[in-house]
Design a protein around this motif. Structure first.
Motif, PDB file in Angstrom:
ATOM      1  N   GLY A   1       0.823  -1.207   0.000  1.00 58.48           N
ATOM      2  CA  GLY A   1       0.000   0.000   0.000  1.00 58.48           C
ATOM      3  C   GLY A   1       0.852   1.249   0.000  1.00 58.48           C
ATOM      4  O   GLY A   1       2.052   1.209  -0.297  1.00 58.48           O
ATOM      5  N   GLY A   2       0.246   2.361   0.360  1.00 50.80           N
ATOM      6  CA  GLY A   2       0.944   3.640   0.378  1.00 50.80           C
ATOM      7  C   GLY A   2       1.730   3.833   1.663  1.00 50.80           C
ATOM      8  O   GLY A   2       1.940   2.899   2.442  1.00 50.80           O
ATOM      9  N   GLY A   3       2.142   5.088   1.875  1.00 50.35           N
ATOM     10  CA  GLY A   3       2.951   5.392   3.044  1.00 50.35           C
ATOM     11  C   GLY A   3       2.277   5.028   4.352  1.00 50.35           C
ATOM     12  O   GLY A   3       2.930   4.560   5.293  1.00 50.35           O
ATOM     13  N   SER A   4       0.965   5.215   4.435  1.00 48.80           N
ATOM     14  CA  SER A   4       0.253   4.917   5.681  1.00 48.80           C
ATOM     15  C   SER A   4       0.292   3.424   5.993  1.00 48.80           C
ATOM     16  O   SER A   4       0.422   3.023   7.154  1.00 48.80           O
ATOM     17  N   ALA A   5       0.173   2.575   4.943  1.00 53.19           N
ATOM     18  CA  ALA A   5       0.210   1.124   5.156  1.00 53.19           C
ATOM     19  C   ALA A   5       1.593   0.682   5.627  1.00 53.19           C
ATOM     20  O   ALA A   5       1.721  -0.112   6.569  1.00 53.19           O
ATOM     21  N   ILE A   6       2.622   1.196   4.962  1.00 52.63           N
ATOM     22  CA  ILE A   6       3.985   0.792   5.327  1.00 52.63           C
ATOM     23  C   ILE A   6       4.366   1.368   6.688  1.00 52.63           C
ATOM     24  O   ILE A   6       4.998   0.686   7.506  1.00 52.63           O
ATOM     25  N   ASP A   7       3.964   2.614   6.967  1.00 48.43           N
ATOM     26  CA  ASP A   7       4.223   3.201   8.286  1.00 48.43           C
ATOM     27  C   ASP A   7       3.511   2.417   9.387  1.00 48.43           C
ATOM     28  O   ASP A   7       4.036   2.262  10.490  1.00 48.43           O
ATOM     29  N   SER A   8       2.298   1.934   9.093  1.00 48.48           N
ATOM     30  CA  SER A   8       1.553   1.135  10.075  1.00 48.48           C
ATOM     31  C   SER A   8       2.299  -0.152  10.393  1.00 48.48           C
ATOM     32  O   SER A   8       2.436  -0.550  11.564  1.00 48.48           O
ATOM     33  N   ALA A   9       2.786  -0.822   9.341  1.00 46.25           N
ATOM     34  CA  ALA A   9       3.551  -2.055   9.552  1.00 46.25           C
ATOM     35  C   ALA A   9       4.806  -1.779  10.379  1.00 46.25           C
ATOM     36  O   ALA A   9       5.168  -2.556  11.273  1.00 46.25           O
ATOM     37  N   LYS A  10       5.457  -0.656  10.085  1.00 44.88           N
ATOM     38  CA  LYS A  10       6.660  -0.287  10.849  1.00 44.88           C
ATOM     39  C   LYS A  10       6.297  -0.022  12.309  1.00 44.88           C
ATOM     40  O   LYS A  10       7.037  -0.398  13.224  1.00 44.88           O
TER      41      LYS A  10
ATOM     42  N   ASN B   1      -2.017  11.670  19.981  1.00 48.39           N
ATOM     43  CA  ASN B   1      -2.682  12.845  20.563  1.00 48.39           C
ATOM     44  C   ASN B   1      -2.747  14.009  19.575  1.00 48.39           C
ATOM     45  O   ASN B   1      -2.527  15.170  19.935  1.00 48.39           O
ATOM     46  N   GLY B   2      -3.016  13.702  18.315  1.00 48.62           N
ATOM     47  CA  GLY B   2      -3.177  14.732  17.297  1.00 48.62           C
ATOM     48  C   GLY B   2      -1.882  15.266  16.723  1.00 48.62           C
ATOM     49  O   GLY B   2      -1.900  16.113  15.831  1.00 48.62           O
ATOM     50  N   GLU B   3      -0.740  14.793  17.217  1.00 49.07           N
ATOM     51  CA  GLU B   3       0.558  15.250  16.721  1.00 49.07           C
ATOM     52  C   GLU B   3       1.231  14.126  15.936  1.00 49.07           C
ATOM     53  O   GLU B   3       1.128  12.953  16.300  1.00 49.07           O
ATOM     54  N   LYS B   4       1.931  14.501  14.862  1.00 56.64           N
ATOM     55  CA  LYS B   4       2.681  13.505  14.096  1.00 56.64           C
ATOM     56  C   LYS B   4       4.061  13.316  14.726  1.00 56.64           C
ATOM     57  O   LYS B   4       4.823  14.272  14.846  1.00 56.64           O
ATOM     58  N   VAL B   5       4.345  12.093  15.116  1.00 52.73           N
ATOM     59  CA  VAL B   5       5.603  11.771  15.773  1.00 52.73           C
ATOM     60  C   VAL B   5       6.452  10.943  14.814  1.00 52.73           C
ATOM     61  O   VAL B   5       5.992   9.940  14.267  1.00 52.73           O
ATOM     62  N   VAL B   6       7.696  11.357  14.614  1.00 45.58           N
ATOM     63  CA  VAL B   6       8.601  10.638  13.717  1.00 45.58           C
ATOM     64  C   VAL B   6       9.394   9.613  14.526  1.00 45.58           C
ATOM     65  O   VAL B   6      10.090   9.960  15.473  1.00 45.58           O
ATOM     66  N   VAL B   7       9.267   8.345  14.137  1.00 39.24           N
ATOM     67  CA  VAL B   7      10.042   7.265  14.744  1.00 39.24           C
ATOM     68  C   VAL B   7      11.154   6.909  13.765  1.00 39.24           C
ATOM     69  O   VAL B   7      10.902   6.672  12.583  1.00 39.24           O
ATOM     70  N   ILE B   8      12.399   6.896  14.236  1.00 40.86           N
ATOM     71  CA  ILE B   8      13.540   6.553  13.391  1.00 40.86           C
ATOM     72  C   ILE B   8      14.334   5.451  14.080  1.00 40.86           C
ATOM     73  O   ILE B   8      14.855   5.660  15.176  1.00 40.86           O
ATOM     74  N   ASP B   9      14.391   4.274  13.456  1.00 38.62           N
ATOM     75  CA  ASP B   9      15.155   3.181  14.035  1.00 38.62           C
ATOM     76  C   ASP B   9      15.474   2.159  12.951  1.00 38.62           C
ATOM     77  O   ASP B   9      14.600   1.811  12.151  1.00 38.62           O
ATOM     78  N   GLU B  10      16.719   1.688  12.916  1.00 35.32           N
ATOM     79  CA  GLU B  10      17.124   0.706  11.911  1.00 35.32           C
ATOM     80  C   GLU B  10      16.297  -0.568  11.977  1.00 35.32           C
ATOM     81  O   GLU B  10      16.120  -1.263  10.972  1.00 35.32           O
ATOM     82  N   PHE B  11      15.766  -0.887  13.154  1.00 39.45           N
ATOM     83  CA  PHE B  11      15.011  -2.120  13.339  1.00 39.45           C
ATOM     84  C   PHE B  11      13.779  -2.171  12.441  1.00 39.45           C
ATOM     85  O   PHE B  11      13.345  -3.254  12.032  1.00 39.45           O
ATOM     86  N   ILE B  12      13.199  -1.012  12.118  1.00 37.82           N
ATOM     87  CA  ILE B  12      11.945  -1.009  11.354  1.00 37.82           C
ATOM     88  C   ILE B  12      12.163  -0.869   9.844  1.00 37.82           C
ATOM     89  O   ILE B  12      11.196  -0.805   9.088  1.00 37.82           O
ATOM     90  N   ALA B  13      13.397  -0.827   9.403  1.00 39.58           N
ATOM     91  CA  ALA B  13      13.655  -0.742   7.964  1.00 39.58           C
ATOM     92  C   ALA B  13      13.269  -2.060   7.293  1.00 39.58           C
ATOM     93  O   ALA B  13      13.638  -3.133   7.783  1.00 39.58           O
ATOM     94  N   PRO B  14      12.532  -2.018   6.183  1.00 39.96           N
ATOM     95  CA  PRO B  14      12.191  -3.262   5.476  1.00 39.96           C
ATOM     96  C   PRO B  14      13.449  -3.993   5.010  1.00 39.96           C
ATOM     97  O   PRO B  14      14.474  -3.376   4.708  1.00 39.96           O
ATOM     98  N   ASP B  15      13.352  -5.322   4.955  1.00 41.36           N
ATOM     99  CA  ASP B  15      14.467  -6.138   4.468  1.00 41.36           C
ATOM    100  C   ASP B  15      14.423  -6.280   2.947  1.00 41.36           C
ATOM    101  O   ASP B  15      15.462  -6.431   2.310  1.00 41.36           O
TER     102      ASP B  15
END
Length: 343
Positions: A55-64, A108-122
């Motif tokens: 899917g789009g960014g929302s689908a991949i972000d959800s999986a992450k 809580n209505g704010e967009k939070v950026v999560v950055i971690d190598e663990f969530i990068a797709p293989d």
């Protein structure tokens, strides 16, 4: 993805290989903590060895997000959970999320950026047939998001020879193909090229970080529920003008970098200032060709509403994880002035 039949295709491929699967279709735009919780419950129940996001960014972000919280909540101190094989199949040409360790989750209505190598797709699978039904406005929004990813990676304080090569190629591909795709979504070659550009830009910025264009877009988009790509597009020229210090000496590194990008597009660039101005003009012309509004007010946002949210948006952007790698470190007032200029 479900109604277009792409989800079933993935399931059929797995079935043919003797692999059972569990499906989560609860993804919504701008995934929030509640959505991640729903998906996490199903993921834990499934005991899956492989996680596939289509899917789009929302689908991949959800999986992450599901993967990130499964890791953080599922491992005891000093232990690590076994990461499942993570495969991402993008259905839009914009986020580059299939190759990044970034995820944007709403809390809580704010967009939070999560950055971690663990969530990068293989594994990333690029198949442009998945994006052939994308509406024109989404083509424009996601395409400009690609451009912003590449530009911000190029002027980032963490830019290097490798990220530069990826960013330059992505920018060239966008200028050569995005307008063609916008006017003719059935153009297979342009669709392939724009999807490739999205992936290249994603590889660039996951290694360099982004900048205040994204910090402000996160805050503005969350406040007024404007799509991420459109938010980025509306802010882009004002952010470049600020970074290049056009009202001052134009002597900083960002101006030099923008001028180099003008050279990539074979625009006149006898001086840093000339190159920067010409590159910004080319960006403005591309946005116009894609039907992007000139100002935020053209979206129908009330001036009083905008003024009320101004300080909060600037404060939120200051704390955003994309801000530290911007080429020019802003004050809260700087960010407020950029937003005002865009209105």
């Amino acid at each position: 993805m479900e109604s277009l039949g792409y989800l079933q295709q993935v399931v059929d491929y797995l079935n043919e290989a003797g692999i059972s699967s569990t499906i989560f279709t609860g993804v919504r735009p701008d995934p929030d903590v509640a959505l991640i919780t729903e998906g996490l419950k199903l993921y834990r129940e499934s005991g899956a060895d492989v996680l596939i996001a289509i899917g789009g960014g929302s689908a991949i972000d959800s999986a992450k997000g599901i993967l990130y919280f499964a890791w953080k909540l599922g491992s005891a101190p000093g232990e690590e959970i076994q990461k499942p094989l993570f495969i991402a199949i993008p259905s839009t040409s914009g986020t580059g999320s299939e190759v990044t360790d970034f995820s944007v989750i709403t809390s809580n209505g704010e967009k939070v950026v999560v950055i971690d190598e663990f969530i990068a797709p293989d594994v990333a699978i690029l198949d442009s047939t998945c994006i052939q039904h994308v509406p024109q406005r989404v083509i424009a929004d996601t395409g400009i998001d690609v451009l912003v990813h590449a530009i911000e990676a190029y002027v980032s304080t963490n830019a290097n020879d490798f990220s530069d090569a990826l960013a330059e190629k992505a920018i060239k591909l966008i200028f050569e193909n995005l307008e063609i795709l916008y006017k003719d979504p059935k153009n297979d070659e342009a669709r392939d090229r724009v999807l490739n550009a999205s992936c290249l830009a994603g590889m660039a910025f996951t290694n360099t970080g982004l900048g205040i264009n994204h910090s402000l877009a996160h805050a503005f988009g969350a406040t007024f529920h404007i799509s991420h790509g459109r938010s980025n597009a509306l802010l882009l020229n004002a952010v470049m003008e600020y970074n290049a210090d056009l009202s001052g000496s134009s002597a900083d590194s960002a101006a030099e970098r923008y001028a180099k990008l003008a050279g990539v597009l074979q625009l006149p660039t006898r001086t840093k200032r000339e190159g920067t101005v010409n590159f910004m003009l080319a960006v403005k012309q591309l946005k116009k060709a894609l039907g992007v509004e000139d100002h935020i007010r053209a979206l129908g946002i009330d001036q009083a509403q905008f003024a009320n949210g101004l300080e909060h948006m600037a404060e939120t952007a200051m704390l955003d994880r994309c801000t530290p790698t911007n080429p020019r470190q802003p004050s809260k007032d700087d960010l407020m002035q950029i937003l005002k200029k865009c209105f």
